[in-house]
Each structure stands twice: as structure tokens, then as C-alpha cells.
Design an enzyme around this catalytic site. Structure first.
Site, PDB file in Angstrom:
ATOM      1  N   SER A 141       0.840  -1.201   0.000  1.00 59.16           N
ATOM      2  CA  SER A 141       0.000   0.000   0.000  1.00 59.16           C
ATOM      3  C   SER A 141       0.872   1.246   0.000  1.00 59.16           C
ATOM      4  CB  SER A 141      -0.955   0.057   1.198  1.00 59.16           C
ATOM      5  OG  SER A 141      -1.544   1.346   1.311  1.00 59.16           O
ATOM      6  N   TYR A 154      -3.192   1.667  10.428  1.00 55.90           N
ATOM      7  CA  TYR A 154      -2.965   1.054   9.117  1.00 55.90           C
ATOM      8  C   TYR A 154      -1.570   1.395   8.602  1.00 55.90           C
ATOM      9  CZ  TYR A 154      -4.004  -0.192   4.226  1.00 55.90           C
ATOM     10  OH  TYR A 154      -3.995  -0.753   2.959  1.00 55.90           O
TER      11      TYR A 154
END
Length: 276
Positions: A141, A154
Site C-alpha cells: 500500500s 494502518y
């Protein structure tokens, strides 16, 4: 690893999103697949869509070391080898750093980081022993390079996943392995990452704080405007063939990374990242 046809790929998080897109793209390349996820219904759908390919599936919680080692045992036992490992499974939890319960961090670390580490430990030693060309894709990501508000938990997991990917690639190079590594850093993609609550452990609190709700509104918009997962799969396959380590899905991230580095070297807080 330019030739994929006739080889074996493992994809975690394969029930939807980027994982499903990877599975279908690799099936089209003529690869045999072992697909894993915690959602059996989605796995079955991906298997049905991968027409013409040999596909095995196994319900697997990647945060569970024993489960991932069982996945590896079955894959090598039934398919004989693994040439491409896609550590792709991931979940999201939004909100401010100080409002996230430690259990939220533990959940995200379990899937997003330990899922990668378990995959490395379970598969890579045997992939090295094969002494064949091979590749590991870790879906990191863009949050593994650009931290942002409302997504601290996250980002923590994804920064760690990026570090794991870089160290893995360096370790493999140091020992002269034929295996290569790609840290795949998608931005906004049309996946179910904004609906991670569907796989949230039942023993964790489901009470939603205001800041968590605000974060979901942001990520909902990013996902809605995001890239087709099939395009991400195309980019990933190209990266395997070109043996590229760091791979972005969106233009502009390179300049963003350069700008962030310059700000940090000047002792400044980097500007907010753009995920689209």
C-alpha cells in the site's frame, strides 16, 4: 521471472479486490493457483471465475502462523513447487492514533504485517531450496510510504510491511538467491478495504467513534474513485517480469516521495499525501 505459464502461484486475500484480480490475471497467464482467504464464499467465486486454470483453495487466516504453514505444506505437497508468492491479504481500521484500542492495532498487525511475515517464513525457505527463478509480491500500500491522519494504525502496519519487503529483498540478494521481491504500493483501488469490518474478529468491539466514522467517509470516496483492481494486477505482473522492487500504481507518487524526503531532511512534517 519472465515466463509464468506452467508455474505455481499462491495468492492470499484472494476472495476479492486486488487478490481476486491477481488470481484471474495469473490464471490467464497459465499459472496453477493456490488461493487463500478467510471468506470461503468469495474464494469459491474467484475459483469459478478463473476458468481454464487449475485452482486449489484453502480458507486461511494469515495472522495465524499454523494456518499459513498448513497452507504451505498443502501447496508444496499437492502442487510440488511455488514460483510466485503474493502476500496480499489486508484490512483497514481508521481513526486517530489515540482513539484506537490496542486490540485494533493487534488485529491490523496480525493481518497486514504478520500475514506477510508468516508467508515469508512458511514459503520462502522452500522456494530457495527449489533453486529456480521465483518472486514474492508483498501488497504494501502507498500507506507504507506516506503516513496520513485518520489511518495511523494502518500506516504503522504498512510501513513495517515495506521494511520487511526491503530487508527480504536484500537478504535474498546477499545469499545469491534467484528469488526477487516486489513491494506493491497501490493507492486508491476499487476494493472492499473500506468494508474490513466484515472480517473483523467477533471478540473485538464494534463501537464506532466519531473519528473512525470520519475516516471511513474519506476512504469510501478514495475507493469509489479508485483504479480497477485488474489494472493493479497488470502492473504487478509487469513488475515480476521486469524484476522491479518498488512499484506504484498511480502517477505522481514518485514526486510525492521525493517531496516527502526533502521535507524530512529539512526537519519538517511532510505534506499530506495524495492517495488518488
Amino acid at each position: 521471472m519472465r515466463e509464468l505459464s506452467g508455474k505455481v502461484a499462491v495468492v492470499t486475500g484472494a476472495a476479492s479486490g486486488i487478490g481476486r484480480a491477481l488470481a484471474l490475471r495469473l490464471a490467464a497467464e497459465g499459472m496453477t493457483l493456490m488461493l487463500a482467504d478467510v471468506e470461503p464464499g468469495g474464494l469459491a467465486q474467484t475459483q469459478a471465475l478463473a476458468k481454464g486454470a487449475k485452482v486449489l483453495t484453502q480458507v486461511t487466516d494469515v495472522s495465524d502462523r499454523a494456518a499459513v504453514h498448513h497452507l504451505a505444506d498443502r501447496t508444496f505437497g499437492e502442487l510440488g513447487a511455488v514460483h510466485l508468492l503474493c502476500n496480499n491479504a489486508g484490512v483497514f481500521q481508521g481513526g486517530h492514533m489515540w482513539t484506537r484500542d490496542p486490540d485494533d492495532f493487534a488485529w491490523l498487525l496480525g493481518v497486514n504485517l504478520w500475514g506477510v511475515l508468516h508467508g515469508i517464513h512458511a514459503f520462502v525457505p522452500r522456494m530457495i531450496e527449489q533453486d529456480t527463478e521465483g518472486h514474492i509480491i508483498n501488497t504494501v500500500s502507498i500507506s507504507g510510504l506516506f503516513a496520513a491522519p485518520y489511518s495511523g494504525a494502518y500506516s504503522v502496519t504498512k510501513y513495517a510491511a515495506f521494511a520487511a519487503s526491503q530487508s527480504l529483498a536484500q537478504d535474498l540478494a546477499m545469499v545469491g538467491s534467484k528469488l526477487k521481491v516486489t513491494a506493491l504500493c497501490p493507492g486508491g483501488v476499487q476494493t472492499g478495504i473500506n468494508r474490513s469490518d466484515r472480517v473483523r474478529p467477533s471478540d473485538l468491539s464494534t463501537t464506532r467513534t466519531q473519528d473512525e466514522g470520519d475516516s471511513l467517509k474519506i476512504i469510501d470516496g478514495i475507493v469509489e474513485r479508485g483504479m480497477d483492481p485488474a489494472r493493479v494486477a497488470d502492473i504487478a505482473v509487469e513488475a515480476v517480469r521486469e524484476e522491479r522492487f518498488l512499484v506504484f500504481t498511480h502517477p505522481g507518487y514518485g514526486e510525492g516521495l521525493r517531496g516527502q524526503t526533502e521535507a524530512l531532511l529539512e526537519g519538517k512534517l511532510p505534506p499530506l499525501p495524495l492517495y488518488e
